[in-house]
Write an enzyme that holds these catalytic residues in place. Structure first.
Site, PDB file in Angstrom:
ATOM      1  N   ASP A  11       4.526  -3.832   1.375  1.00 41.25           N
ATOM      2  CA  ASP A  11       3.982  -5.033   0.728  1.00 41.25           C
ATOM      3  C   ASP A  11       4.243  -6.275   1.571  1.00 41.25           C
ATOM      4  O   ASP A  11       5.326  -6.400   2.168  1.00 41.25           O
ATOM      5  CB  ASP A  11       4.653  -5.282  -0.626  1.00 41.25           C
ATOM      6  N   ASP A  63       0.113  -1.902   1.898  1.00 39.69           N
ATOM      7  CA  ASP A  63       0.243  -1.972   0.433  1.00 39.69           C
ATOM      8  C   ASP A  63      -0.220  -3.363   0.018  1.00 39.69           C
ATOM      9  O   ASP A  63      -0.938  -4.011   0.786  1.00 39.69           O
ATOM     10  CB  ASP A  63       1.686  -1.648   0.002  1.00 39.69           C
ATOM     11  N   ASP A  64       0.195  -3.835  -1.173  1.00 42.14           N
ATOM     12  CA  ASP A  64      -0.280  -5.141  -1.607  1.00 42.14           C
ATOM     13  C   ASP A  64      -0.046  -6.197  -0.529  1.00 42.14           C
ATOM     14  O   ASP A  64       1.043  -6.277   0.055  1.00 42.14           O
ATOM     15  CB  ASP A  64       0.454  -5.583  -2.880  1.00 42.14           C
ATOM     16  N   HIS A  85      -3.629  -3.347   0.235  1.00 41.27           N
ATOM     17  CA  HIS A  85      -4.170  -3.189  -1.114  1.00 41.27           C
ATOM     18  C   HIS A  85      -4.627  -4.504  -1.725  1.00 41.27           C
ATOM     19  O   HIS A  85      -4.782  -4.604  -2.934  1.00 41.27           O
ATOM     20  CB  HIS A  85      -3.129  -2.522  -2.019  1.00 41.27           C
ATOM     21  N   ARG A 141      -7.183  -7.269  -7.463  1.00 42.35           N
ATOM     22  CA  ARG A 141      -6.717  -6.284  -8.446  1.00 42.35           C
ATOM     23  C   ARG A 141      -5.768  -6.927  -9.450  1.00 42.35           C
ATOM     24  O   ARG A 141      -4.833  -7.618  -9.073  1.00 42.35           O
ATOM     25  CB  ARG A 141      -6.014  -5.135  -7.717  1.00 42.35           C
ATOM     26  N   LYS A 144      -3.367  -5.592 -12.524  1.00 40.82           N
ATOM     27  CA  LYS A 144      -2.860  -4.351 -13.111  1.00 40.82           C
ATOM     28  C   LYS A 144      -1.954  -4.674 -14.295  1.00 40.82           C
ATOM     29  O   LYS A 144      -0.889  -5.254 -14.117  1.00 40.82           O
ATOM     30  CB  LYS A 144      -2.016  -3.576 -12.095  1.00 40.82           C
TER      31      LYS A 144
END
Ligand SMILES: *[C@@H]1O[C@H](CO)[C@@H](O)[C@H](O)[C@H]1NC(C)=O
Length: 381
Positions: free
Chosen positions: A195, A216-217, A238, A271, A273
Site C-alpha cells: 500500500d 495494492d491500494d 488498487h 473503490r 469498500k
C-alpha cells in the site's frame, strides 16, 4: 552562545564516533542557554541510534546516508516541537523478518524534507515472496507517520517497501507534498500489499503531488476527517480507496476528497469498500477530476458487501454511504474487456444524497448485478 555547540560536537555527532551519543551538548549551559543546537548531522551505521538518542537536542536533524541496522527502527518519535528532519543521500535498512516499522516520526510542528537526490531505500525485494502480509516472510511495515500535528513532509522519495509504505495515524494537520513511493520493481518481483498511504483516525491531512507505483491500494482511507489527496499519480496497484470501513476501532470516514489525479495500470480505479455486517459512516467523500487508464478489473467499485473480498453476499446497511460526489471521471476505454466499468452494490436505503456527474468509464462489461443504486447514478454505460 551557539559557539558552545561548535564544530567539534557536531563532528562527533556526524561521525557517530562518540561512545555515548546521549551526551547532550547543553549540559554546561545556563538556563538561558538551554536552547537546542541548530543542526546535528548523523550518518553511517551508528547514525540511527545516535539520532534517536539526541532527537530532543537538535533543532535540525540531518540524516546523511544513514544505514539503519537490521531489526531496528529509525525512531524519531520523541522530537521536540518544531524540529526539522532532513534526509540526505541514501538511507538503508538491514534485513530481518520482523513487524517494523523501519521508520517512525511523531511530533508537533515537524518539518521533514528529502534533500535533492535523497532516497529512503529499505530494499524490500529481500522480503518479497508474493504473499505480502498474508504469509511467508514476516515483513516490516515501512513508515509510521503517527501522531504528527501541524507538520509537513516534503520531497521524500521511498523505494521498494517490504509491505505497506506509509501509515498516517493519529495525525491532525499533516501536509505531504511531492512524495514518491516507487515499489514498481515488485510488479514482477513478488511485491504484495505494498500500500502507498494507509490513513486512519486522522484529520486535516493533505497529500499533494504524490506518485505511487505499487501492488495494492495507492491510498486507503480507513477512517478520518478532512483528508485530501490531490494531483497524484497511482500506477500498478488498487487505486484510490475508501476502506475497508467496518470492524476497526474507528469506522468513521467524513469529508475525504480525491481530486485531479490519475490512476493507471491498476486493478481498480476508484473503490469504496464497506463491510457488510458492521457499522460505521462514510460521509462526504468526493472523487473529482480523476483520469483512469489500463484498469484490469473495476473502473468504479462501490460496495457494501465487502468481506475481505469484493462483492461477497448480500450488502449491509450498517455503514451508509452518504453525500458521495463522483464527478468528471475520464475513463473512456479505460477498463479491460474482461473487467467491469461501474459496480454499485448498496443495501436498501444505505446509499443516499449522491452527486454523479460526467462519469465516463468504458471498455469493460456491465456488471448486471448492481443493487439499490441512487437514481442520480448508474451502472450502465
Ligand atoms: C476534469 O478533470 C480534469 C483532470 O483532472 C481536469 O483537467 C479538468 O479541468 C476537469 N474538468 C472540469 C470541468 O472540472
Amino acid at each position: 552562545m551557539l559557539r558552545l555547540f561548535g564544530s567539534a560536537a557536531l563532528v562527533a555527532f556526524a561521525t557517530g564516533a562518540i561512545a555515548s551519543p546521549v551526551a547532550d551538548p547543553m549540559v554546561t549551559a545556563s538556563p538561558t542557554l538551554a536552547k537546542r543546537a541548530t543542526s546535528c548531522t548523523f550518518s553511517g551505521s551508528n547514525g540511527a541510534s545516535s539520532a534517536s538518542a539526541s532527537q530532543k537536542a537538535c533543532a535540525t536533524i540531518v540524516l546523511s546516508a544513514v544505514a539503519v541496522p537490521s531489526g531496528t527502527t529509525l525512531d524519531l518519535s520523541d522530537l521536540a516541537d518544531d524540529t526539522t528532519v532532513i534526509f540526505e543521500g541514501e538511507t538503508t535498512w538491514g534485513y530481518k523478518e520482523w513487524e517494523g516499522p523501519l521508520l517512525q516520526i511523531s511530533g508537533n510542528g515537524i518539518t521533514v524534507k528529502g534533500a535533492s537526490g535523497a532516497t529512503l531505500n529499505p530494499d524490500g525485494a529481500r522480503w518479497w515472496d508474493g504473499e505480502g502480509g498474508n504469509g511467508g516472510k514476516t515483513k516490516p511495515k515501512f513508515f509510521a507517520a503517527h501522531d504528527l500535528s501541524d507538520s509537513s513532509i516534503t520531497d521524500v522519495k521511498i523505494l521498494n517497501t517490504p509491505v505497506q509504505a506509509v501509515s498516517v495515524n493519529g495525525c491532525d494537520g499533516l501536509t505531504i507534498t511531492d512524495m514518491t513511493i516507487d515499489s514498481s520493481a515488485g510488479d514482477s518481483g513478488g511485491g504484495h500489499n505494498t500500500d502507498g498511504f494507509d490513513i486512519g483516525s486522522s484529520s486535516n491531512v493533505v497529500i499533494n503531488g504524490a506518485k505511487v507505483y505499487n501492488q495494492d491500494d495507492c491510498v486507503a482511507v480507513n477512517s478520518g476527517t478532512d483528508i485530501t489527496f490531490s494531483g497524484g499519480l497511482c500506477s500498478g496497484g488498487h487505486g484510490l480507496s475508501i476502506g475497508s470501513v467496518g470492524g476497526r476501532s474507528d469506522n468513521t470516514v467524513d469529508t475525504v476528497s480525491f481530486t485531479d489525479s490519475e490512476v493507471t495500470k491498476s486493478v481498480q480505479g476508484i473503490r469504496i469498500k464497506a463491510s457488510s455486517g458492521d457499522t460505521g459512516t462514510i460521509k462526504g467523500v468526493t472523487y473529482s477530476g480523476i483520469t483512469l487508464s489500463s484498469i484490469s478489473k473495476y473502473g468504479v467499485l462501490i460496495e457494501q458487501n465487502y468481506d475481505g473480498g469484493d462483492l461477497h453476499g448480500d450488502p449491509g446497511t450498517g455503514i451508509p454511504i452518504t453525500d458521495l460526489t463522483v464527478k468528471n471521471i475520464s475513463g473512456s476505454g479505460a477498463v479491460s474487456s474482461s473487467g467491469y466499468n461501474i459496480v454499485i452494490v448498496c443495501g436498501s436505503g444505505a446509499c443516499s444524497d449522491w452527486t454523479w456527474d460526467s462519469v465516463s468509464v468504458t471498455g469493460g462489461k456491465d456488471y448486471g448485478s448492481c443493487q439499490n443504486v441512487p437514481s442520480v447514478a448508474t451502472c450502465d454505460v
